[in-house]
Enzyme design. Structure first.
Site, PDB file in Angstrom:
ATOM      1  N   ASP A 232       0.865  -1.185   0.000  1.00  0.00           N
ATOM      2  CA  ASP A 232       0.000   0.000   0.000  1.00  0.00           C
ATOM      3  C   ASP A 232       0.899   1.232   0.000  1.00  0.00           C
ATOM      4  O   ASP A 232       1.462   1.605   1.021  1.00  0.00           O
ATOM      5  CB  ASP A 232      -0.908   0.005   1.238  1.00  0.00           C
ATOM      6  CG  ASP A 232      -1.986  -1.084   1.168  1.00  0.00           C
ATOM      7  OD1 ASP A 232      -1.762  -2.107   0.478  1.00  0.00           O
ATOM      8  OD2 ASP A 232      -3.027  -0.917   1.814  1.00  0.00           O
TER       9      ASP A 232
ATOM     10  N   LYS B 282      -6.806   3.340  -3.473  1.00  0.00           N
ATOM     11  CA  LYS B 282      -7.229   3.332  -2.077  1.00  0.00           C
ATOM     12  C   LYS B 282      -7.415   4.766  -1.619  1.00  0.00           C
ATOM     13  O   LYS B 282      -6.632   5.646  -1.996  1.00  0.00           O
ATOM     14  CB  LYS B 282      -6.136   2.614  -1.263  1.00  0.00           C
ATOM     15  CG  LYS B 282      -6.315   2.623   0.232  1.00  0.00           C
ATOM     16  CD  LYS B 282      -5.226   1.760   0.901  1.00  0.00           C
ATOM     17  CE  LYS B 282      -5.182   1.993   2.405  1.00  0.00           C
ATOM     18  NZ  LYS B 282      -4.107   1.252   3.071  1.00  0.00           N
TER      19      LYS B 282
ATOM     20  N   LYS C  67     -10.276   0.409  -2.560  1.00  0.00           N
ATOM     21  CA  LYS C  67     -10.213   0.177  -1.117  1.00  0.00           C
ATOM     22  C   LYS C  67     -10.441   1.474  -0.349  1.00  0.00           C
ATOM     23  O   LYS C  67      -9.564   2.321  -0.284  1.00  0.00           O
ATOM     24  CB  LYS C  67      -8.844  -0.405  -0.745  1.00  0.00           C
ATOM     25  CG  LYS C  67      -8.648  -0.587   0.766  1.00  0.00           C
ATOM     26  CD  LYS C  67      -7.309  -1.228   1.080  1.00  0.00           C
ATOM     27  CE  LYS C  67      -7.018  -1.203   2.585  1.00  0.00           C
ATOM     28  NZ  LYS C  67      -5.685  -1.708   2.915  1.00  0.00           N
TER      29      LYS C  67
END
Lengths: 480, 322
Positions: free
Chosen positions: B155, B222, B258
């Site tokens: 991430d 995300k 996400k």
């Protein structure tokens, strides 16, 4: 489908529907001297109740009661006192909102999420709004009237409302009339009388003086008797242009003041720089909100040719997620058509669209076996000459036309005998302002559609009627 | 839009220069704030009950990236969390495992060891999370380190400073370099690109950053690090779901989404799933394509599962605190 939404029905238990209803005259329910008619649930065709059909004598009784209440009580009461009654009514509407919403959806066929989130809260807001004006009329309309004196009420208002927003239209009519010191006789539409009769109960609960609000039920003949009654000072009508014309003729030459809110064939204009996802939402909301039974519906989509294909593709994809069915299911987006008669009219006009060569696309969805249903439908390849581009369909049917330049968009948008509303979708502020100034429509929405606020005036040009409802302007129609 | 050789060329042209990239990103349709927020709110009024709710709760559990990103994280804390991820509800073997455990890079080894072959992935934040304010070489070293320790997913944070200053190509190239650092072939770690939408602020920026992340090869986009308020919101996620839907329509490539931070209740999670279903489409209703970055959410999902199964609320003492 992976994610099946289980049925989520709102309970009917909150509302008691009587087997028969009389007329509400002089503060009490009385049986009519005439016959009766049935009101049904358009989603199931189940008979809900027998409702009295008021004849000329009943109407006369109601007008007399309204006159008495006007002369003896309501016109003598201070604005502050009238305001208190209106605030009380508004609060009771808010308190009984679920009951009203369920009843509205049962009688009208509209999805519970609309009656719950739009119709009833907006109706309560309307009463709250006009309650606030009741003791401030001289500030609302400074220097109003020929005498220059403080605003004076007209007297008895005859109000005839349609079936598409039964309770909300009642609020639009009654709240400003009462705030300005008039008394009313209101006739709800014959297919949707029940929430008006529940409102009569609310008037009793609020201890409103008898005769200030009278409700007479019935069809066209009852409406005619009411509008043509010689002791009526004001006629307020929302409904079809044909009936509006007849009313205008019948009151011509009389002292009656008239406001008419009639049909529409609104242009919803999408420019190539529009925020496209929100524009698609606005198109859907513009035409499929309340099954398209909306006089200000965006029933003519004018989309710039350079983005037309993309917009239509996105629109179809979005339409495929619309949930059509049980109006009481909290996940229903599109409910039942209000009556067999209206369904017939929608079908006829859609068939004319086919015959004239427009291309029909209908959302693939299953419709219930009983009741009146019409799946959300769009027509592409529509031109100005097609009847489906000119006539009000008053159903979930969208006609899609294209344009090349802002000038052409304005010319096409204004090329209609109506002029109630319009929508503009563009990211460019200067273009929005220019187009809005060119459009002959009473309400122009920019990057949104079908938004209603009690503070905002609403009304039409040309065959869409005259007079304004809502806002300070809405007071003018009820003042000398 | 449909996939044609010309759209593919157009997209590769878009990243050929800073001005081309700016032209492309600024040419995306705008987002009307009022309309987007209205749509997100409307989707939030769907009523998901009984069988639909049970299905959605299980799906939501399987989409959780169970996260701990604190300075005081210890091997013990991470082991506990990993155990929870594999078996969220010890009283119910039917309860699905979460999708992943999300930790800082130095704890990847511990998480990996505990999770073993359970199928629960190890996600590691990297690139000097959360601010990303270090030289590129340090960021890439951070990524390589996490991948070497066994991270299945990285991430990363984008350079918001460069984005807001309009240096889009720099942001793009950094994502491309980070992806290269994620490894090759079967061993390549999946890359989630954190936009930090709370710092980008406008929905137009969110849409542009989403496309930037997708063009650069991110596997997921995300919303947030969870360290900046606001973190994930419904309208921001709506705009991102529209972006992945449009990207697949244009390129044929499906990208995941996400939302992270701020999603604490099962009710909220279900609202997100409704939005996924009705905006991106049901293809995204799978942990491969949609994740929740969350820590406290899981226990509320578990309590709601128990409530559905037993008919009553058991209370917070009947789910494990980790």
């Amino acid at each position: 489908m992976k994610f099946e939404y289980a049925p989520a029905p709102e309970s009917r238990a909150i509302v008691d529907i009587a087997s028969s209803y009389g007329l509400f005259v002089d503060g009490a329910f009385t049986s009519g001297s005439g016959s009766s008619f049935k009101t049904i649930n358009p989603a199931t065709e189940e008979v809900l109740a027998e409702v009295a059909e008021a004849d000329a004598a009943d109407v006369d009784r109601a007008v007399k009661a309204a006159r008495r209440a006007y002369t003896r009580v309501w016109s003598r009461m201070s604005g502050a006192e009238r305001g208190k009654y209106l605030f009380r009514i508004a609060r009771i509407i808010a308190e009984r909102s679920r009951e009203l919403a369920v009843l509205e959806s049962i009688d009208n066929g509209k999805p519970i999420k609309e009656s719950r989130d739009v119709d009833i809260p907006t109706a309560a807001a309307h009463f709250f709004y006009y309650a606030g004006w009741a003791d401030k009329l001289e500030y609302a309309l400074p220097g109003n009237g020929h005498s220059g004196a403080d605003p004076q009420p007209l007297g008895v208002a005859a109000q005839v409302i349609p079936w598409n927003f039964p309770f909300l239209m009642l609020a639009w009519k009654i709240a400003p009339a009462l705030a300005t010191g008039n008394t009313v006789v209101l006739k709800p539409a014959e297919t949707t009388p029940l929430t008006a009769l529940l409102f009569a109960e609310i008037c009793q609960q609020a201890d409103l003086p008898p005769g200030v609000v009278n409700i007479v039920t019935g069809a066209g003949e009852t409406g005619r008797a009411l509008v043509e009654h010689p002791d009526v000072d004001k006629v307020a009508f929302t409904g079809s242009t044909d009936v509006g014309r007849a009313i205008a003729r019948s009151v011509a030459g009389s002292r009656k003041k008239v406001t008419l809110e009639l049909g529409g064939k609104a242009a919803n204009i999408v420019f190539d720089d529009a925020p496209v996802d929100q524009a698609v939402e606005g198109i859907v909301n513009g035409i499929f909100f309340n099954q398209g039974h909306v006089c200000c519906a965006g029933s003519r989509l004018l989309v710039q040719e350079s983005v037309a294909e993309e917009v239509v593709e996105r629109l179809k994809r979005r339409m495929a997620t619309l949930r059509v069915g049980d109006p009481l299911d909290k996940n229903t987006d599109v409910g039942a058509i209000n009556s067999a008669e209206q369904l017939q009219r929608i079908r006829e006009l859609a068939e004319i669209g086919d015959a004239e060569g427009a291309e029909r696309w209908t959302e693939p969805c299953e419709l219930p076996d009983h009741g009146f249903w019409f799946a959300p439908t769009i027509f592409t390849g529509v031109s100005q000459a097609h009847r489906i581009a000119r006539e009000e369909i008053f159903g979930p049917v969208l006609s899609i036309l294209t344009f090349r330049t802002p000038q052409e968009a304005v010319a096409k948008a204004n090329n209609t005998p109506y002029g109630l509303s319009a929508g503009i979708w563009s990211d460019k502020g200067s273009r929005i302002l220019w187009v809005a100034n060119q459009l002959r429509a009473g309400v122009v929405w920019a990057n949104t559609f079908n938004r209603f606020d009690p503070a905002s005036p609403f009304g039409g040009y040309q065959e869409s009627g005259y007079g304004r409802e809502g806002g300070r302007h809405g007071l003018e129609g009820y003042i000398k | 839009m449909t996939i044609t050789p010309s759209t593919a060329t157009a997209l590769s042209d878009a990243v050929a220069s800073d001005s081309a990239l700016r032209g492309f990103l600024h040419g995306l349709p705008g987002v009307d704030q009022v309309g987007a927020e209205q749509r997100a709110a409307a989707l939030g009024t769907r009523s998901i009950k009984t069988t639909a709710k049970a299905w959605a709760l299980d799906l939501a559990v399987s989409m959780v990236d169970l996260t701990t990103l604190e300075g005081n994280d210890t091997p013990g804390k991470v082991r506990t969390l990993a155990a929870k991820a594999m078996r969220p509800d010890p009283t119910d073997p039917g309860c699905p495992a979460t999708a992943a455990v999300c930790v800082y890079g130095d704890l990847v080894g511990v998480a990996k060891e505990t999770l073993g072959t359970s199928g629960v992935k190890v996600a590691s934040v990297a690139t000097a999370f959360p601010a990303g304010r270090v030289p590129l070489e340090v960021k890439l070293a951070d990524v390589r380190d996490a991948v070497a320790a066994g991270a299945d997913e990285i991430d990363m944070v984008i350079d918001r400073g460069a984005f807001l200053a309009g240096r889009y190509l720099e942001v793009y190239e950094e994502i491309v370099a980070t992806k290269a650092a994620c490894g090759q072939g079967d061993r390549r770690a999946h890359l989630k690109v954190i936009l930090e939408t709370g710092e980008l602020q406008t929905y137009d920026n969110v849409r542009r950053a989403s496309w930037l992340g997708m063009l650069a090869g991110g596997d997921f986009i995300k919303t947030s690090t969870g360290k900046v308020q606001p973190a994930a919101t419904m309208p921001v996620t709506l705009v991102m779901l529209e972006a992945v839907r449009d990207f697949r329509e244009t390129t044929g490539t499906q990208i995941g989404v996400k939302p992270a931070g701020g999603i604490r209740t099962a009710k909220d999670a279900i609202k997100y799933l409704v939005m996924v279903n009705e905006v991106a489409g049901e293809d995204w209703l799978h942990p491969d394509w949609f994740r929740f970055g969350a820590s406290t959410l899981l226990n509320d999902l578990l309590m709601q599962r128990q409530k559905l199964a037993t008919g009553h609320y058991s209370g917070p003492d009947y789910v494990t605190l980790d």
